[in-house]
Design a protein around this motif. Sequence first.
Motif, PDB file in Angstrom:
ATOM      1  N   GLU A  81     -21.925 -32.245 -41.584  1.00 39.14           N
ATOM      2  CA  GLU A  81     -20.850 -32.060 -40.265  1.00 39.14           C
ATOM      3  C   GLU A  81     -21.498 -30.289 -39.896  1.00 39.14           C
ATOM      4  N   GLN A  82     -21.753 -29.918 -40.285  1.00 38.19           N
ATOM      5  CA  GLN A  82     -22.111 -28.905 -40.402  1.00 38.19           C
ATOM      6  C   GLN A  82     -22.751 -28.714 -39.019  1.00 38.19           C
ATOM      7  N   PHE A  83     -23.513 -29.646 -38.618  1.00 38.18           N
ATOM      8  CA  PHE A  83     -24.608 -29.739 -37.317  1.00 38.18           C
ATOM      9  C   PHE A  83     -23.990 -30.019 -37.034  1.00 38.18           C
ATOM     10  N   LEU A  84     -22.738 -30.572 -37.035  1.00 40.91           N
ATOM     11  CA  LEU A  84     -21.401 -31.606 -36.043  1.00 40.91           C
ATOM     12  C   LEU A  84     -20.549 -30.156 -35.441  1.00 40.91           C
ATOM     13  N   GLY A  85     -20.138 -28.938 -36.260  1.00 42.53           N
ATOM     14  CA  GLY A  85     -19.866 -27.689 -35.394  1.00 42.53           C
ATOM     15  C   GLY A  85     -20.194 -27.013 -34.773  1.00 42.53           C
ATOM     16  N   ARG A  86     -22.263 -27.766 -34.431  1.00 41.29           N
ATOM     17  CA  ARG A  86     -22.621 -26.504 -33.020  1.00 41.29           C
ATOM     18  C   ARG A  86     -22.669 -27.393 -31.514  1.00 41.29           C
ATOM     19  N   ILE A  87     -21.930 -29.208 -32.128  1.00 39.89           N
ATOM     20  CA  ILE A  87     -21.593 -29.922 -30.757  1.00 39.89           C
ATOM     21  C   ILE A  87     -19.964 -29.296 -30.428  1.00 39.89           C
ATOM     22  N   ASN A  88     -20.274 -29.026 -29.128  1.00 39.57           N
ATOM     23  CA  ASN A  88     -18.583 -29.362 -27.608  1.00 39.57           C
ATOM     24  C   ASN A  88     -17.471 -28.066 -29.322  1.00 39.57           C
ATOM     25  N   ARG A  89     -17.931 -26.952 -29.435  1.00 33.16           N
ATOM     26  CA  ARG A  89     -17.066 -25.249 -30.366  1.00 33.16           C
ATOM     27  C   ARG A  89     -15.977 -25.129 -29.455  1.00 33.16           C
ATOM     28  N   SER A  90     -16.300 -25.160 -27.988  1.00 35.83           N
ATOM     29  CA  SER A  90     -14.941 -24.436 -27.386  1.00 35.83           C
ATOM     30  C   SER A  90     -14.295 -25.857 -27.233  1.00 35.83           C
ATOM     31  N   CYS A  91     -14.360 -27.181 -27.812  1.00 35.06           N
ATOM     32  CA  CYS A  91     -13.101 -28.430 -27.310  1.00 35.06           C
ATOM     33  C   CYS A  91     -12.697 -28.034 -26.191  1.00 35.06           C
ATOM     34  N   LYS A  92     -13.582 -27.785 -25.412  1.00 35.56           N
ATOM     35  CA  LYS A  92     -13.061 -28.034 -23.803  1.00 35.56           C
ATOM     36  C   LYS A  92     -14.704 -29.449 -23.164  1.00 35.56           C
ATOM     37  N   LYS A  93     -15.086 -29.753 -24.115  1.00 31.93           N
ATOM     38  CA  LYS A  93     -16.151 -30.861 -23.174  1.00 31.93           C
ATOM     39  C   LYS A  93     -15.654 -32.644 -23.658  1.00 31.93           C
ATOM     40  N   LEU A  94     -15.631 -33.736 -22.894  1.00 36.84           N
ATOM     41  CA  LEU A  94     -14.976 -34.636 -22.642  1.00 36.84           C
ATOM     42  C   LEU A  94     -15.800 -35.325 -23.320  1.00 36.84           C
ATOM     43  N   ASP A  95     -17.727 -35.413 -22.899  1.00 38.16           N
ATOM     44  CA  ASP A  95     -18.254 -36.622 -23.629  1.00 38.16           C
ATOM     45  C   ASP A  95     -19.364 -35.903 -24.566  1.00 38.16           C
ATOM     46  N   SER A  96     -19.456 -34.888 -25.823  1.00 37.53           N
ATOM     47  CA  SER A  96     -19.974 -34.303 -26.283  1.00 37.53           C
ATOM     48  C   SER A  96     -20.170 -35.861 -27.617  1.00 37.53           C
ATOM     49  N   LYS A  97     -21.654 -36.048 -28.000  1.00 39.51           N
ATOM     50  CA  LYS A  97     -22.426 -36.953 -28.694  1.00 39.51           C
ATOM     51  C   LYS A  97     -22.813 -36.030 -29.509  1.00 39.51           C
TER      52      LYS A  97
END
Length: 416
Positions: A209-225
């Motif tokens: 779960e901590q790792f997920l916090g490094r992905i699309n941190r800004s919440c502005k991207k539409l297709d982060s995976k």
Amino acid sequence: FFNYLFGVSREESFPLIHMINSVVILDEIQSYKNEIWKEIILFLEKYAEILNIKIIIMSATLPRLNKLGCNDDNFAYLVRYRDKYFKNPLFKDRVNISFEMLNSEVNSIEEIVKKVVEESERYNKILIEFIKKSSALKFYKNIKEKLKDKSESIYLITGDDNKLERKKIINKIKDIGSVILVATQVVEAGVDIDMDLGFKDISIIDSDEQFLGRINRSCKKLDSKVYFFNLDDAKEIYRKDIRKEKNLTLNEESNREIILEKDFEKYYDKIIARIEENKNKHNDENIDVFTNDIVGKLDFKSVNERMTLIDKLRDYTIFLNTQVEDESGNIVVGSDVWEDYVSLLKNNDIEYSEKRVKMSDIMEKLDYFTYKLRKFDNSFNDYIGDIFYIDDGEQYFTDGKFDRSKFNENVEHEYI
């Protein structure tokens, strides 16, 4: 902080009096040894009462440690409506999670490289995290070979990198549009990066779960995976951690819903139940034996041993003479830093306060060149205290990265 609470030396005990009437924030509580979570919560409750301390416990997954024995009157939830935040689409759905690499049992560096190469055509900023340094380094070498045209924008961060090196890499990642970062778990907390795509070797669900916090941190991207895979066995890393057991990781399909729905309370009910079960067994870990026969009889040394957060292992500190560029663009030469360090240590003609200030400055630079080893039988050129100086330090680096395999060290359990 724990040394202040449970230490037995003069230096450890003196600061305790200054804790009176304070507010203490314990962040990333899920990272603390869960084999002593019950002891931690019982002690914190008593210290808070006796010294009038307010203790704020923080975590991404919010384990309800009060269930381990804290009096309800002494405990309050600062986030009353947890789901308002955890279930919000901006948090819960900002990253698409894929278990396809787990289902297909991807279990080699080469297979992971192939998948990353495929996805590098669609995504600009990619983060790949491994449990072990050795796996991260192997993948780093492999991906640079496969993507030679992008090798200048491929970076590696592990616990062997000093603060200066990490900061330089993080700043580069923020400044360039296309990058691949290979890392160990050092990127999970306290690293402000915002990546488009992630790959992670599963360990414990808190870490995932901590790792997920490094992905699309800004919440502005539409297709982060994020793709999860299983390469190295987490049991070798989290030896005494209850959460390492296969039925409590993402290897168990029923647990995948926990991370998808952010339903960590259900997950921690299992963990806390297991901790309670262990603490009531008739062995040295029994909580009643600890409170009555050790705490009750004021066996302070045994309490100190029980409440140690980080198990101390025999490490060798080596100083590798190289050259690095600091944040101002100046070249810092290792041999010069070593000479200044030794000279200051031996200088007894200056005031104590002046020596401490100068030593603080030198220690910051010393960090640029020092590394920890479990095995060390190589020749060295000089030593002072427990630091060994090696003049030809460049030979222990591969592609600019410290390579502990050149010391013939067994790196299988090196994970940070």
